[in-house]
Structures are given as structure tokens and as C-alpha cells.
Design a protein around this motif. Structure first.
Motif, PDB file in Angstrom:
ATOM      1  N   VAL A 107       0.834  -1.199   0.000  1.00 51.17           N
ATOM      2  CA  VAL A 107       0.000   0.000   0.000  1.00 51.17           C
ATOM      3  C   VAL A 107       0.871   1.253   0.000  1.00 51.17           C
ATOM      4  CG1 VAL A 107      -1.628   1.357   1.359  1.00 51.17           C
ATOM      5  CG2 VAL A 107      -1.976  -1.104   1.090  1.00 51.17           C
ATOM      6  N   GLY A 108       1.857   1.282   0.880  1.00 54.96           N
ATOM      7  CA  GLY A 108       2.647   2.491   1.080  1.00 54.96           C
ATOM      8  C   GLY A 108       3.583   2.842  -0.047  1.00 54.96           C
ATOM      9  N   VAL A 109       4.042   1.852  -0.778  1.00 53.57           N
ATOM     10  CA  VAL A 109       5.025   2.118  -1.827  1.00 53.57           C
ATOM     11  C   VAL A 109       4.422   2.934  -2.964  1.00 53.57           C
ATOM     12  CG1 VAL A 109       4.635   0.072  -3.253  1.00 53.57           C
ATOM     13  CG2 VAL A 109       6.937   1.038  -3.050  1.00 53.57           C
ATOM     14  N   PHE A 110       3.082   2.939  -3.064  1.00 55.26           N
ATOM     15  CA  PHE A 110       2.428   3.703  -4.130  1.00 55.26           C
ATOM     16  C   PHE A 110       1.859   5.028  -3.627  1.00 55.26           C
ATOM     17  CE2 PHE A 110       1.948  -0.780  -5.494  1.00 55.26           C
ATOM     18  CZ  PHE A 110       2.673  -0.704  -6.667  1.00 55.26           C
ATOM     19  N   ARG A 111       2.135   5.380  -2.393  1.00 54.62           N
ATOM     20  CA  ARG A 111       1.558   6.581  -1.821  1.00 54.62           C
ATOM     21  C   ARG A 111       2.640   7.519  -1.317  1.00 54.62           C
ATOM     22  NH1 ARG A 111      -2.168   2.694  -1.281  1.00 54.62           N
ATOM     23  NH2 ARG A 111      -4.389   3.223  -1.111  1.00 54.62           N
ATOM     24  N   LYS A 112       2.418   8.798  -1.508  1.00 54.34           N
ATOM     25  CA  LYS A 112       3.289   9.800  -0.917  1.00 54.34           C
ATOM     26  C   LYS A 112       2.514  10.466   0.205  1.00 54.34           C
ATOM     27  CE  LYS A 112       6.160  13.845  -1.752  1.00 54.34           C
ATOM     28  NZ  LYS A 112       6.656  14.845  -2.740  1.00 54.34           N
TER      29      LYS A 112
END
Length: 565
Positions: free
Chosen positions: A505-510
Motif C-alpha cells: 500500500v505504502g510504496v504507491f503513496r506519498k
């Protein structure tokens, strides 16, 4: 990976919750509401309102409203007690009310002439409540896992005050909502002499018999308003066992006892104890394993509980099972806090006796359950930490503890008013209560008042509640309770799976809240090193919480999450 079907169902569940909006025509706050919300507002002036305003010498203020003008959740007992919360617009005053405890979740916001109320915090955000984060409230929550008082993660949205009500008369241009609160304090001193109250000459057996009688009365009152099909979450502890045995004694056996296996490393000794109880009583017993995706349960539970807890994801599997199968679920809410709280220790009582409020607050910060300051320092941007310093959280905790210092049971009182009311109750009335009626015998007013007035030496040290159960139900006294020091099970694979879910989830979010570069490096390291991934649970759940909170607020601002009218 995240189960999209369950996630969408959780959002649907929140977005279909009733929301009532009331506003002054032309109020500045209207401009902040989403277009689809503004278009649903209609004029709601009661007949003769304009003439009444003119006779009173004031100018008439047209009013706009949308949604149900009256609504209530929870349950009421035949004697007038119960646990409930609701609102009523009578054409002049908007009344927000609750029972004496204000345990049933309900939230409201007021912004520049617009007021909204709902049992769902996400629904209020989607309705246009200002979405600025509540740094003061989060400074405590991210360290100890529950909010204090009326705080929520959103600055504009408040929870109902304990034992109180909120009213708003919108026709008065200068009037903001009025808050009235009546905390349930039990004085440690005699009101006439001001000295410590003298306890009666009752012996321990008398106190045990009193508990037995009042609990039987409490369960009987709940049975009188229960539905036909009853479920009971049954653990290896005291609270659910007491309810289970009393329902059986009264001939109103639950249709099924439900037990959920724990997330590792906690062992499942209590599942064996629950099975033994159910078998002896002849009750059907179902055991539920945790689903493969913990992140799905975590995200769904954050939505359902309004981002106000760091717990209860373990119960999501029961929640989905209750829907459509049962009419009523009995829950042991507040049983441990009122009978023999694990949070009451000799050390903490000593701190309060010496008026060491700051020291006790600091101890709470230093002994977290899920969230922690260590995780905050790893995850949060430095500038965000500046808004949530440790001193701020300790100061607010100290002030909340000080408010309970003169209570007969000050530690019990603090945890009931804050953790029980603002976190644990969300399991009962949020997770379970979203699917069927939830009843809580320990919150019967007569039983609550009795337990709160017991002498401290009866409740501490622990053991009183076990004596009560053994005395009331001797045929089951040989069945052991869950071992609190049962051997743990390996959580390595569980932690690796959870880490990978959050990393995906986090790798695609800033994030605008977290340290993206260092967090992404941690995700990369965990993807290559299983030993590292297996030790990340101390911060990965907080990362999941912050990702979801930020994402949901952003979606509400963009209008991609909408109320279902």
C-alpha cells in the motif's frame, strides 16, 4: 492483500449512516460543504417562525436542513435505563443526547453556522465537516491508543460529553452549540464531614451476594428487550462467562457462543476454556480463525470505529458473521473495569495518593499497547512531531487523571471515562452493534452504582469477580480461566505477511504525514530481509492507520467518497 469487497462494504456501511445537517441560510460554513450535500438542503422553518422572531424584536433567520430530524441508536430498558445516543430537531432547538455514560458513539461538528451530527465520524467527514487534523488529540492517541474526553482525530468533530448533552438554537445568530456534561464521579469523602467515607460493616460474602443478585437483575432486564436469536462472544475470561452462565440459569441460553482465535503471538488457551463451558451447557460453539489479510480487517475496523481506536480488528470476522444471523449480541463491556481492572495497580494507586499526576501520565505514555511514541518518531515528519510534543500529551493526560483524583476509585474512573468510553465501547456498539442489537448487562445503572461504591479493599487485589462467579454458579467452578501467561506462538510469518501488505500500500503513496524516503527504505529492506520484516509490527500498524486516515480525508475533500442519501 486488501480485500476490495470487504473494504467497499465498510465504506458503504459508514456512508449509509444517518446524518442530520442544520444550517442558517447564508452561513459561511455552507460554502465548505460538497455540492451534493448542499443540494440536499431544504428550508425547514417551522410555521410562524418569522412572526415569532419579529414579535421578539429580532430578525428572522431562514434555516436549512437535510437528513433525519430525529434518530436514536442503542437500547432502552423498561426501567428507563439503557445505553443509547440520538438527536432531535424540534423546530427551535437541535438536541443531542445520550444516556448517563455516553458510551454509544455519536459525533457532531459545528462550523460557521452549520451543524452536523451522526453516529459515524467518516459520514460527517463526507458531509463536509472541516477536515483539519486534531494534533492535540492525536498527540495522546498515537502514544496510548485512545482519545481523551471529546477529542477525535479531526479537530472540528467532537464526541458527546460524558453524561451530558449538546444543544443548538440556530435562530440565534450569535449562538454556538451549548455543551452540558455531568461526569459520574463517586466521592471518596463523606459529603457532610469532608473526611474519607466510612464503609459499612458488610463482610466479603455480603458484597459477593449483592453482586450476584444485581447482576441477575441486570441480565433479566436485558433479556426483556432482547431479540429472538441471541449470540454471545465467549472468551476464556470472566466477563463473558458471567453473562453466559446467567443466561443459562435464566433459561435464555444463547443460540450460539462465538470465539475468535487471536493474532499471534498470543496463544488460544481461552478458546479451549470457552469450548468446555459451551459443551457442558449444551450450547453450540463456533470458533473463527483470523482471515488471511489482517490489513483488510484493520482498515475496515478503522472506518467502522471512526479512526478512534488502535484495537478491535480481531473482531471483524465476528462482525461479518453476525449480520443477518442474529438479532442480539450480549457483550461484557465494562465488566473488567468495574469488577477488578487490570489497570489498577498498587504502584498507580500510590502515585495518586502522593498526587503524582505527571508521573502517572508519563508511565501511561511509556507503557503503550499497540501505538507508541517510538513508532511516532520513526514515522512522522519532524514538523508534525513539533505539533505533538511529548509534553503536550503528558500534560493532557495529567489533567484528565487529576479530574478523577477525588473519586472513590480514581484509576478505575479514569479508564472508564476515557479508554472504556472512547475506545472499548466502539467494539460493542461499533463493530458488533453495526450488525445487530448489542446489550451490556454490566452497565445496568443499579449494578454500576453498586460496583462503583464497593470499598477499595474488596476490589484490590484482584480475585473478587472470580469469587462471585464461583459462588453463583458452583457447577462450573472447576472450569479454569484463560492462562494469562500461556506459552506464546510464533508470529514471524504473521508479521512478514502484515508488513508486505502495508508495504504494498505504502510504496504507491506519498504521505504528507510520514517520512516517505526512510519509510520506503524500510519497506525495501523488509521485502529483501524476512528477519527484518518479522520485527516490524511495532510501527507498521501505525503506518497503516496514518495512510488510511490521510487517504480518507483526501477522498472526502475531492468528493470521491459521498454520502448515500
Amino acid at each position: 492483500m486488501l480485500n476490495a469487497t470487504l473494504g467497499h462494504e465498510a465504506i458503504r456501511q459508514c456512508m449509509t449512516q444517518p446524518v442530520f445537517l442544520l444550517a442558517r441560510s447564508g452561513a459561511a460554513g455552507l460554502a465548505q460543504l460538497p455540492m451534493h450535500v448542499r443540494s440536499a438542503l431544504t428550508y425547514c422553518d417551522p410555521a410562524g417562525a418569522k412572526k415569532q422572531s419579529e414579535r421578539a424584536g429580532g430578525s428572522h433567520v431562514p434555516l436549512l436542513a437535510s437528513g433525519q430530524s430525529s434518530h436514536e441508536r442503542g437500547y432502552r430498558l423498561e426501567n428507563g435505563g439503557g445505553v443509547y445516543a440520538g438527536w432531535l430537531w424540534d423546530g427551535e432547538t437541535l438536541h443531542l443526547y445520550a444516556d448517563r455514560y455516553a458510551l454509544h458513539p455519536m459525533y457532531y461538528f459545528y462550523a460557521d453556522g452549520v451543524m452536523g451530527v451522526s453516529h459515524s465520524l467518516p459520514a460527517l467527514l463526507a458531509a463536509g465537516a472541516p477536515a483539519e487534523l486534531n494534533m492535540r488529540g492525536l498527540s495522546v492517541f498515537l502514544r496510548i491508543g485512545f482519545f481523551l474526553g471529546q477529542h477525535t482525530p479531526v479537530l472540528s468533530i467532537k464526541a458527546l460529553p460524558e453524561g451530558g448533552a449538546v444543544t443548538w438554537q440556530p435562530a440565534r445568530n450569535d449562538a454556538e452549540p451549548r455543551i452540558m456534561a455531568t461526569p459520574l464521579l463517586i466521592s471518596a469523602n463523606d459529603p457532610q464531614t469532608g473526611r474519607p467515607a466510612a464503609d459499612t460493616d458488610k463482610g466479603r460474602k455480603d458484597y459477593i451476594d449483592g453482586y450476584i443478585d444485581l447482576f441477575r437483575q441486570a441480565v433479566s432486564r436485558c433479556v426483556a428487550v432482547s431479540g429472538e436469536r441471541i449470540a454471545l462472544p465467549l472468551s476464556g475470561g470472566k466477563d463473558s462467562r458471567h453473562i453466559f452462565l446467567e443466561l443459562c440459569r435464566q433459561g435464555r441460553k444463547p443460540d450460539c457462543a462465538l470465539t475468535v482465535l487471536h493474532y499471534p503471538p498470543r496463544a488460544n488457551d481461552d478458546a479451549d476454556r470457552a469450548a468446555e463451558l459451551a459443551s457442558r451447557a449444551g450450547i453450540r460453539h463456533e470458533v473463527f480463525a483470523q482471515p488471511e489479510s489482517r490489513l483488510t480487517a484493520w482498515w475496515c475496523t478503522r472506518l467502522i470505529t471512526g479512526f478512534c481506536t488502535d484495537e478491535h480488528d480481531w473482531a471483524h470476522v465476528i462482525s461479518t458473521h453476525l449480520a443477518g444471523r442474529y438479532d442480539t449480541v450480549f457483550d461484557g463491556l465494562a465488566g473488567d473495569t468495574l469488577s477488578e481492572s487490570r489497570f489498577v495497580t498498587a504502584e498507580r494507586l500510590g502515585m495518586l495518593g502522593r498526587r503524582q499526576y505527571d508521573e502517572l501520565a508519563l508511565q501511561l505514555v511509556n507503557t503503550p499497547a499497540v501505538f507508541s511514541e517510538q513508532a511516532m518518531r520513526v514515522l512522522l515528519l519532524p514538523e508534525l512531531m513539533d505539533f505533538m510534543p511529548r509534553e503536550l500529551a503528558v500534560g493532557d493526560l495529567s489533567a484528565a487523571i487529576r479530574q478523577c483524583a477525588d473519586d472513590r476509585h480514581p484509576i478505575q474512573r479514569f479508564f472508564f471515562a476515557n479508554r472504556m468510553r472512547r475506545e472499548v465501547s466502539l467494539l460493542t456498539f461499533g463493530v458488533f452493534g453495526a450488525q445487530c442489537q448489542a446489550l451490556t448487562p454490566y452497565l445496568d445503572a443499579d449494578l454500576y452504582d453498586y460496583l462503583r461504591m464497593l470499598p477499595p479493599e474488596v476490589l484490590y487485589p484482584q480475585g473478587f469477580h472470580k469469587e462471585v462467579i464461583a459462588t453463583g454458579y458452583p457447577d462450573y467452578a472447576d472450569i479454569a480461566y484463560e492462562r494469562k501467561v500461556a506459552p506464546s506462538v510464533s508470529d514471524v510469518q504473521h508479521n512478514i505477511s502484515l508488513f508486505r501488505e502495508v508495504a504494498a500500500v505504502g510504496v504507491f503513496r506519498k504521505s504528507h504525514l510520514m517520512r516517505n524516503p526512510s519509510l520506503w527504505l524500510r519497506f525495501a529492506r523488509g521485502g529483501l530481509d524476512k528477519r527484518y520484516a518479522a520485527t516490524t509490527r511495532w510501527y507498521v500498524l501505525m503506518a497503516a492507520y496514518l495512510y488510511q486516515l490521510e487517504e480518507f480525508i483526501t477522498a472526502c475533500r475531492k468528493g470521491t467518497v459521498r454520502l448515500s442519501y
